[in-house]
Motif scaffolding. Structure first.
Motif, mmCIF file in Angstrom:
data_model
loop_
_atom_site.group_PDB
_atom_site.id
_atom_site.type_symbol
_atom_site.label_atom_id
_atom_site.label_comp_id
_atom_site.label_asym_id
_atom_site.label_seq_id
_atom_site.Cartn_x
_atom_site.Cartn_y
_atom_site.Cartn_z
ATOM 1 N N GLY A 16 14.224 -9.626 -27.596
ATOM 2 C CA GLY A 16 14.238 -9.906 -25.737
ATOM 3 C C GLY A 16 14.771 -11.228 -25.803
ATOM 4 O O GLY A 16 15.331 -11.392 -25.409
ATOM 5 N N LEU A 17 13.801 -12.244 -26.863
ATOM 6 C CA LEU A 17 14.163 -13.642 -25.687
ATOM 7 C C LEU A 17 16.387 -13.762 -26.920
ATOM 8 O O LEU A 17 17.181 -14.074 -25.708
ATOM 9 N N GLY A 19 17.829 -11.036 -27.704
ATOM 10 C CA GLY A 19 18.827 -10.663 -26.796
ATOM 11 C C GLY A 19 19.205 -10.611 -25.899
ATOM 12 O O GLY A 19 20.467 -12.043 -25.016
ATOM 13 N N TYR A 20 18.299 -12.008 -24.990
ATOM 14 C CA TYR A 20 18.999 -13.456 -23.379
ATOM 15 C C TYR A 20 19.793 -14.013 -24.313
ATOM 16 O O TYR A 20 20.433 -14.352 -23.365
ATOM 17 N N GLY A 21 19.627 -14.854 -25.384
ATOM 18 C CA GLY A 21 20.478 -15.662 -25.525
ATOM 19 C C GLY A 21 21.561 -15.636 -25.685
ATOM 20 O O GLY A 21 22.993 -15.478 -25.197
ATOM 21 N N MET A 23 23.358 -12.539 -24.252
ATOM 22 C CA MET A 23 23.756 -11.930 -23.392
ATOM 23 C C MET A 23 23.858 -13.156 -22.414
ATOM 24 O O MET A 23 25.082 -12.661 -21.426
ATOM 25 N N VAL A 24 23.289 -13.962 -22.100
ATOM 26 C CA VAL A 24 23.569 -15.142 -21.509
ATOM 27 C C VAL A 24 24.683 -16.213 -20.964
ATOM 28 O O VAL A 24 24.896 -16.338 -20.355
ATOM 29 N N LYS A 25 23.768 -16.273 -22.923
ATOM 30 C CA LYS A 25 24.753 -18.145 -23.152
ATOM 31 C C LYS A 25 26.535 -18.118 -22.909
ATOM 32 O O LYS A 25 26.750 -16.709 -23.425
ATOM 33 N N ARG A 30 24.917 -21.684 -29.725
ATOM 34 C CA ARG A 30 23.961 -20.803 -28.352
ATOM 35 C C ARG A 30 23.787 -19.112 -29.149
ATOM 36 O O ARG A 30 22.361 -18.991 -29.355
ATOM 37 N N LEU A 32 25.172 -17.479 -31.838
ATOM 38 C CA LEU A 32 24.906 -17.632 -32.441
ATOM 39 C C LEU A 32 23.109 -18.111 -33.405
ATOM 40 O O LEU A 32 22.556 -17.105 -33.999
ATOM 41 N N ILE A 33 22.809 -18.518 -32.440
ATOM 42 C CA ILE A 33 21.338 -18.800 -32.883
ATOM 43 C C ILE A 33 20.462 -17.926 -32.044
ATOM 44 O O ILE A 33 19.350 -17.697 -32.088
ATOM 45 N N GLY A 34 20.846 -17.214 -30.553
ATOM 46 C CA GLY A 34 19.631 -15.898 -30.316
ATOM 47 C C GLY A 34 20.587 -14.780 -31.109
ATOM 48 O O GLY A 34 19.075 -14.020 -31.453
ATOM 49 N N LEU B 28 16.662 -21.738 -27.317
ATOM 50 C CA LEU B 28 17.974 -21.322 -26.083
ATOM 51 C C LEU B 28 18.372 -22.432 -25.104
ATOM 52 O O LEU B 28 19.565 -21.838 -24.245
ATOM 53 N N ALA B 106 18.732 -7.606 -20.949
ATOM 54 C CA ALA B 106 17.933 -8.557 -21.634
ATOM 55 C C ALA B 106 16.243 -7.867 -21.700
ATOM 56 O O ALA B 106 15.491 -7.003 -22.513
ATOM 57 N N ALA B 110 13.993 -5.823 -24.287
ATOM 58 C CA ALA B 110 12.402 -6.284 -24.659
ATOM 59 C C ALA B 110 11.596 -5.016 -23.798
ATOM 60 O O ALA B 110 10.506 -5.137 -24.478
#
Lengths: 103, 214
Positions: A16-17, A19-21, A23-25, A30, A32-34, B28, B106, B110
């Motif tokens: 989830g974390l 996916g957040y990175g 979707m949002v960044k 960033r 790629l890190i997500g 992040l 997201a 989750a």
């Protein structure tokens, strides 16, 4: 003994974390890190399920070895694509609308 | 004694899980992208702790070698090669609407995953205990290379192809910038500009005097 559900909850939180990175960044690095964080979550879930399964095989661990190797290759490929994007559009911002080149 | 060891393992798990989640969040959300890359490397190292807890020491070593040593180094190289990535204005969101949509998607991923982890009857299909296999690296090697060696070689081929493709992409992009390739032979040969232009300094050739018929 740590219950299997703990590992799964942690893995899904990481997914989830990540996916957040993704979707949002706006910054390509960033994103790629997500994606890598999501991959780590998947790895944990695979190894845990492989180890707790009633008939133990090395399938999970073998898969993880392959997944980690492929992750290294796709990171290198992503780096090259980022370099090309930066050369062509002179930015690493995915949120910015790309202006088409005039003929 | 068994109960004490179990409780110790659970405390270990909670500690490492807390560190991993905090480091992933920092990777992040930290404003400086260089620090974010370092936090990602630390996070990958701590994830190796889970593999040790799960009796997979070889995977733990591989995780540290590849993720911490390779991938985080690649990300740091990317930051160094792309100075624009360090622009802090990229950390602000393009629009609130986009941010809300991203957060919502997201959160849905989750939540669905969490429901799957909590509600699915894992306990019925999976054992609550597992066999200690720390010393079974020989069996892992046999499984990987003797039983499934062809798949390993296929994956290696795919990886090599992707890396060669990445290098070719970079070279193609560079070649486009240089322009057409000029050579002396073959269809690549093009006349150079110097050959086309007539020399400016030379005087025009003197006209031959017309012969007058007697």
């Amino acid at each position: 003994m740590v219950p299997l559900s703990w590992y799964l909850i942690l893995a899904f939180m990481l997914i989830g974390l990540g996916g957040y990175g993704m979707m949002v960044k706006r910054n390509l690095i960033r994103i790629l890190i997500g994606a890598e964080i999501m991959g780590n979550g998947v790895n944990i879930a695979l190894v845990a399920m492989s180890l707790y399964s009633p008939v133990f095989t090395f399938t999970g661990q073998g898969l993880i070895i392959l997944v980690i190797s492929v992750a290294a290759a796709h990171t290198a490929l992503a780096l090259v694509l980022m370099l090309m994007y930066n050369r062509r559009y002179d930015t690493v911002d995915l949120g910015q609308p790309i202006q088409k080149e005039e003929p | 004694m068994q109960g004490f060891e179990g409780a110790f393992e659970q405390v270990e798990f909670l500690l490492i899980a807390g560190i991993v989640l905090v480091l992933a969040y920092l990777a992040l959300e930290h404003k400086e992208i260089v620090y974010a890359a370092f936090f990602f490397g630390f996070m990958a190292s701590f994830v190796a702790g889970f593999f040790l807890l799960l009796e997979a020491p070889f995977i733990a070593g591989m995780q540290i070698a590849v993720y911490t040593g390779g991938i985080s180094a690649l990300i740091i190289f990317a930051v160094l090669l792309l100075p624009r990535a360090q622009d802090s204005s990229l950390e602000t969101f393009a629009s609130k609407r986009k941010r809300r949509i991203g957060l919502m998607v997201a959160a849905i991923v989750a939540a669905l995953s969490g429901i799957l982890a909590l509600l699915f009857p894992w306990a019925e299909s999976f054992d609550e205990t597992f066999v200690i296999i720390s010393n079974d690296l020989n069996e892992l090697a046999l499984w990987l290379w003797a039983n499934n060696g062809i798949y390993v070689q296929m994956i290696a081929l795919i990886m090599v192809t992707s890396l060669v493709g990445a290098i070719a992409l970079l070279k193609m992009d560079k070649a486009e910038q240089i322009g057409s390739i000029r050579g002396d032979f073959g269809i690549e040969a093009e006349p150079t500009i110097e050959e086309d232009e007539s020399p400016v300094d030379e005087e025009p050739p003197a006209e031959e005097p017309e012969e007058v018929d007697a």
